[in-house]
Design an enzyme around this catalytic site. Sequence first.
Site, mmCIF file in Angstrom:
data_model
loop_
_atom_site.group_PDB
_atom_site.id
_atom_site.type_symbol
_atom_site.label_atom_id
_atom_site.label_comp_id
_atom_site.label_asym_id
_atom_site.label_seq_id
_atom_site.Cartn_x
_atom_site.Cartn_y
_atom_site.Cartn_z
ATOM 1 N N PHE A 96 -5.380 -0.324 17.988
ATOM 2 C CA PHE A 96 -5.496 -0.402 19.255
ATOM 3 C C PHE A 96 -6.898 0.838 19.564
ATOM 4 N N ASP A 116 -6.848 -2.919 2.613
ATOM 5 C CA ASP A 116 -6.703 -1.206 2.585
ATOM 6 C C ASP A 116 -7.618 -0.543 2.157
ATOM 7 N N THR A 137 0.356 5.447 12.606
ATOM 8 C CA THR A 137 0.226 6.485 13.535
ATOM 9 C C THR A 137 0.979 7.278 15.046
ATOM 10 N N THR A 167 -6.531 13.875 15.196
ATOM 11 C CA THR A 167 -5.577 13.948 16.901
ATOM 12 C C THR A 167 -6.018 15.420 16.743
ATOM 13 N N ASP A 168 -5.016 15.440 18.551
ATOM 14 C CA ASP A 168 -5.445 16.967 18.370
ATOM 15 C C ASP A 168 -3.335 17.581 18.117
ATOM 16 N N GLU A 169 -3.066 16.566 17.475
ATOM 17 C CA GLU A 169 -1.388 16.763 16.902
ATOM 18 C C GLU A 169 -2.048 18.113 15.474
ATOM 19 N N TYR A 201 3.272 12.801 10.246
ATOM 20 C CA TYR A 201 2.298 12.006 10.449
ATOM 21 C C TYR A 201 1.299 13.268 10.672
ATOM 22 N N LYS A 225 -2.563 13.956 9.086
ATOM 23 C CA LYS A 225 -4.067 13.761 9.639
ATOM 24 C C LYS A 225 -4.533 15.410 9.339
ATOM 25 N N LYS A 260 4.882 2.715 20.972
ATOM 26 C CA LYS A 260 3.835 4.378 21.953
ATOM 27 C C LYS A 260 4.975 4.350 23.298
ATOM 28 N N PRO A 268 13.177 14.736 16.105
ATOM 29 C CA PRO A 268 13.435 16.032 15.588
ATOM 30 C C PRO A 268 11.540 16.448 15.408
ATOM 31 N N HIS A 286 10.168 18.101 17.721
ATOM 32 C CA HIS A 286 9.224 17.488 18.916
ATOM 33 C C HIS A 286 8.554 18.373 19.772
HETATM 34 P P1 NAD Z 1 -2.840 2.169 16.004
HETATM 35 O O1 NAD Z 1 -1.663 1.957 15.069
HETATM 36 O O2 NAD Z 1 -2.756 1.018 16.861
HETATM 37 O O3 NAD Z 1 -4.013 1.521 14.369
HETATM 38 C C1 NAD Z 1 -4.340 1.682 13.345
HETATM 39 C C2 NAD Z 1 -4.603 0.659 12.733
HETATM 40 O O4 NAD Z 1 -4.746 1.244 11.514
HETATM 41 C C3 NAD Z 1 -3.759 -1.116 12.872
HETATM 42 O O5 NAD Z 1 -5.226 -2.009 12.795
HETATM 43 C C4 NAD Z 1 -3.309 -0.726 11.329
HETATM 44 O O6 NAD Z 1 -3.647 -2.055 11.031
HETATM 45 C C5 NAD Z 1 -4.662 -0.390 10.638
HETATM 46 N N1 NAD Z 1 -4.071 0.173 9.040
HETATM 47 C C6 NAD Z 1 -3.759 1.505 8.686
HETATM 48 N N2 NAD Z 1 -3.759 1.940 7.222
HETATM 49 C C7 NAD Z 1 -4.624 1.130 6.472
HETATM 50 C C8 NAD Z 1 -5.048 0.674 5.924
HETATM 51 N N3 NAD Z 1 -4.404 1.354 4.501
HETATM 52 N N4 NAD Z 1 -6.510 -0.346 5.329
HETATM 53 C C9 NAD Z 1 -7.167 -0.314 6.217
HETATM 54 N N5 NAD Z 1 -6.171 -0.049 7.488
HETATM 55 C C10 NAD Z 1 -5.199 -0.089 8.139
HETATM 56 O O7 NAD Z 1 -3.853 3.561 16.209
HETATM 57 P P2 NAD Z 1 -4.391 3.965 17.848
HETATM 58 O O8 NAD Z 1 -3.186 4.631 18.314
HETATM 59 O O9 NAD Z 1 -5.610 2.873 17.299
HETATM 60 O O10 NAD Z 1 -5.290 5.343 16.362
HETATM 61 C C11 NAD Z 1 -6.537 5.348 15.844
HETATM 62 C C12 NAD Z 1 -7.332 5.722 15.606
HETATM 63 O O11 NAD Z 1 -6.672 7.308 16.332
HETATM 64 C C13 NAD Z 1 -5.423 6.932 14.410
HETATM 65 O O12 NAD Z 1 -6.779 7.507 13.377
HETATM 66 C C14 NAD Z 1 -4.745 8.153 15.008
HETATM 67 O O13 NAD Z 1 -4.328 8.788 13.933
HETATM 68 C C15 NAD Z 1 -5.849 8.558 15.527
HETATM 69 N N6 NAD Z 1 -5.946 9.080 17.019
HETATM 70 C C16 NAD Z 1 -4.872 8.276 17.998
HETATM 71 C C17 NAD Z 1 -3.541 8.710 19.169
HETATM 72 C C18 NAD Z 1 -3.662 8.372 20.078
HETATM 73 O O14 NAD Z 1 -3.019 8.642 21.183
HETATM 74 N N7 NAD Z 1 -3.328 7.179 19.982
HETATM 75 C C19 NAD Z 1 -5.003 10.162 19.727
HETATM 76 C C20 NAD Z 1 -5.569 10.658 18.865
HETATM 77 C C21 NAD Z 1 -5.950 10.086 17.661
HETATM 78 O O1 DAU Z 2 -1.435 13.574 20.588
HETATM 79 C C1 DAU Z 2 -2.310 12.502 20.466
HETATM 80 C C2 DAU Z 2 -1.430 11.996 19.596
HETATM 81 O O2 DAU Z 2 -0.427 11.175 20.496
HETATM 82 C C3 DAU Z 2 -1.761 10.780 18.432
HETATM 83 O O3 DAU Z 2 -2.644 11.278 17.111
HETATM 84 C C4 DAU Z 2 -0.902 9.858 17.610
HETATM 85 O O4 DAU Z 2 -0.855 8.176 16.911
HETATM 86 C C5 DAU Z 2 -0.083 8.952 19.186
HETATM 87 O O5 DAU Z 2 1.247 8.351 18.351
HETATM 88 C C6 DAU Z 2 0.525 10.027 20.263
HETATM 89 O O6 DAU Z 2 1.836 11.048 19.769
HETATM 90 P P1 DAU Z 2 2.642 11.243 20.254
HETATM 91 O O7 DAU Z 2 3.945 11.480 19.522
HETATM 92 O O8 DAU Z 2 2.129 12.441 21.134
HETATM 93 O O9 DAU Z 2 3.188 9.700 21.177
HETATM 94 P P2 DAU Z 2 4.291 9.027 21.532
HETATM 95 O O10 DAU Z 2 3.796 7.833 22.573
HETATM 96 O O11 DAU Z 2 4.944 8.640 20.333
HETATM 97 O O12 DAU Z 2 5.279 9.898 22.323
HETATM 98 C C7 DAU Z 2 4.311 10.621 23.296
HETATM 99 C C8 DAU Z 2 4.969 11.580 24.472
HETATM 100 O O13 DAU Z 2 6.108 10.550 24.826
HETATM 101 C C9 DAU Z 2 6.452 12.427 23.266
HETATM 102 O O14 DAU Z 2 6.697 13.622 23.784
HETATM 103 C C10 DAU Z 2 7.685 11.963 22.614
HETATM 104 C C11 DAU Z 2 7.682 10.967 24.179
HETATM 105 N N1 DAU Z 2 8.801 9.683 24.134
HETATM 106 C C12 DAU Z 2 7.667 8.901 22.838
HETATM 107 C C13 DAU Z 2 8.828 7.748 22.796
HETATM 108 C C14 DAU Z 2 8.437 6.680 21.995
HETATM 109 C C15 DAU Z 2 9.693 9.580 24.982
HETATM 110 O O15 DAU Z 2 10.130 10.446 25.568
HETATM 111 N N2 DAU Z 2 10.186 8.258 24.604
HETATM 112 C C16 DAU Z 2 10.076 7.256 23.505
HETATM 113 O O16 DAU Z 2 10.712 6.269 23.412
#
Ligand code: NAD
Ligand code: DAU
Length: 333
Positions: free
Chosen positions: A11, A59, A83, A123-125, A147, A151, A186, A271, A273
């Site tokens: 993404f 990988d 992720t 990530t902020d997590e 997760y 990180k 997500k 769990p 959360h």
């Molecule tokens: P995503 O899950 O959409 O994409 C992850 C990508 O990494 C995929 O294309 C997958 O094929 C690739 N990948 C996974 N394992 C791999 C490996 N072993 N070798 C090579 N490629 C591999 O993730 P995203 O949401 O785009 O997140 C990207 C980064 O940003 C992550 O490090 C995540 O922790 C961080 N992040 C995401 C969010 C969010 O809200 N999505 C917020 C904060 C930080």
């Molecule tokens: O804060 C950054 C993080 O945000 C990233 O590091 C992670 O990769 C990314 O997945 C995201 O984590 P969250 O757990 O916050 O995202 P998610 O979309 O899974 O959930 C967002 C909120 O929505 C969370 O409070 C759980 C809730 N939720 C999520 C899903 C999938 C629901 O209520 N129902 C759902 O089906």
Amino acid sequence: MKLLVTGGAGFIGSNFVRYILKKYPSYRIVNLDKLTYAGNRGNISDLNANPRHEFIRGDIADRTTVDEAMAKVDAAVNFAAETHVDRSIASATAFIKTNISGTHTLLESARKHRLSRFVHISTDEVYGSIPRGSFTEKSGLNPSSPYSSSKAGADLIARSYFITHKVPVIITRSSNNFGPFQYPEKVIPLFVINALEDKPLPLYGNGLNVRDWLYVLDNCEAIDKVLHKGKDGEIYNIGGSTHLSNVELTKKILEMLGKSSKLIKKVDDRPAHDFRYAVNCTKIANDLGWRPRAIFDEALAATITWYEINKPWWKKIINNNYREYYRKQYGRA
Ligand code: NAD
Ligand code: DAU
């Protein structure tokens, strides 16, 4: 500049690759991605004929592949990761391997190839939950899920490579991203797609958990600034400054789509959360001049429109993962 982007078929990575190639006409990108369930060549199909974009399926935990890719570049941005929090609760194995061992493999290779910069996307997590106020870059790490713990582990190893080996590491910690090409597990894409199909929206627990929403292109701009102007060894928080409870977010999505709130289905809570995430972004604002540009409601509307238009993109994903989607639609059991 020749840049290695890992996870560039996911993404945020795919949005970043497109952003950089457009902004810097002389840059070349080597995109290393394993294409897990979350990686998708369809996210970067517009770059297939671009001579400045080379895709390698591989990988980040495989040293030979990583060395071959690293030998071609000057700098790297590491997005590759497992992720999804729910998946890490079901099984943490891939999270430990990719997020910790994979990051370590990249750092060793960056050290060997003397990269000029290594931006590690965290990530902020990693800070854990905060009931009020916000975390600064100096706050301690207190992750809750496998997760976020994986990180946090990667962050510590990355920092140690700066301190011990002088690898020019910079870490970003962003809040929840949303926008085009986000895998529909997500919450935003899942709820938009379910609403479009008149299926229930599985809201965890009481729906009061708060997230800070950041438009993905704002994050790309922030990472670009960190890559070019950031200081080695530093950490930068990146937040959207839009704090919403999940129920507020869900109602907004349903309202924008003209759908009934009766689609909301309260299901068992996740769990451990985390209740609320919030990062203080004063440092990146003052030092690098970055602030989020997107107006949340406009960016959410644009994102919803993207999912409406790009039905074949998500239909293909859903059809390939039918069992998973069935489970989501009928709760967490
Ligand atoms: P995503 O899950 O959409 O994409 C992850 C990508 O990494 C995929 O294309 C997958 O094929 C690739 N990948 C996974 N394992 C791999 C490996 N072993 N070798 C090579 N490629 C591999 O993730 P995203 O949401 O785009 O997140 C990207 C980064 O940003 C992550 O490090 C995540 O922790 C961080 N992040 C995401 C969010 C969010 O809200 N999505 C917020 C904060 C930080
Ligand atoms: O804060 C950054 C993080 O945000 C990233 O590091 C992670 O990769 C990314 O997945 C995201 O984590 P969250 O757990 O916050 O995202 P998610 O979309 O899974 O959930 C967002 C909120 O929505 C969370 O409070 C759980 C809730 N939720 C999520 C899903 C999938 C629901 O209520 N129902 C759902 O089906």
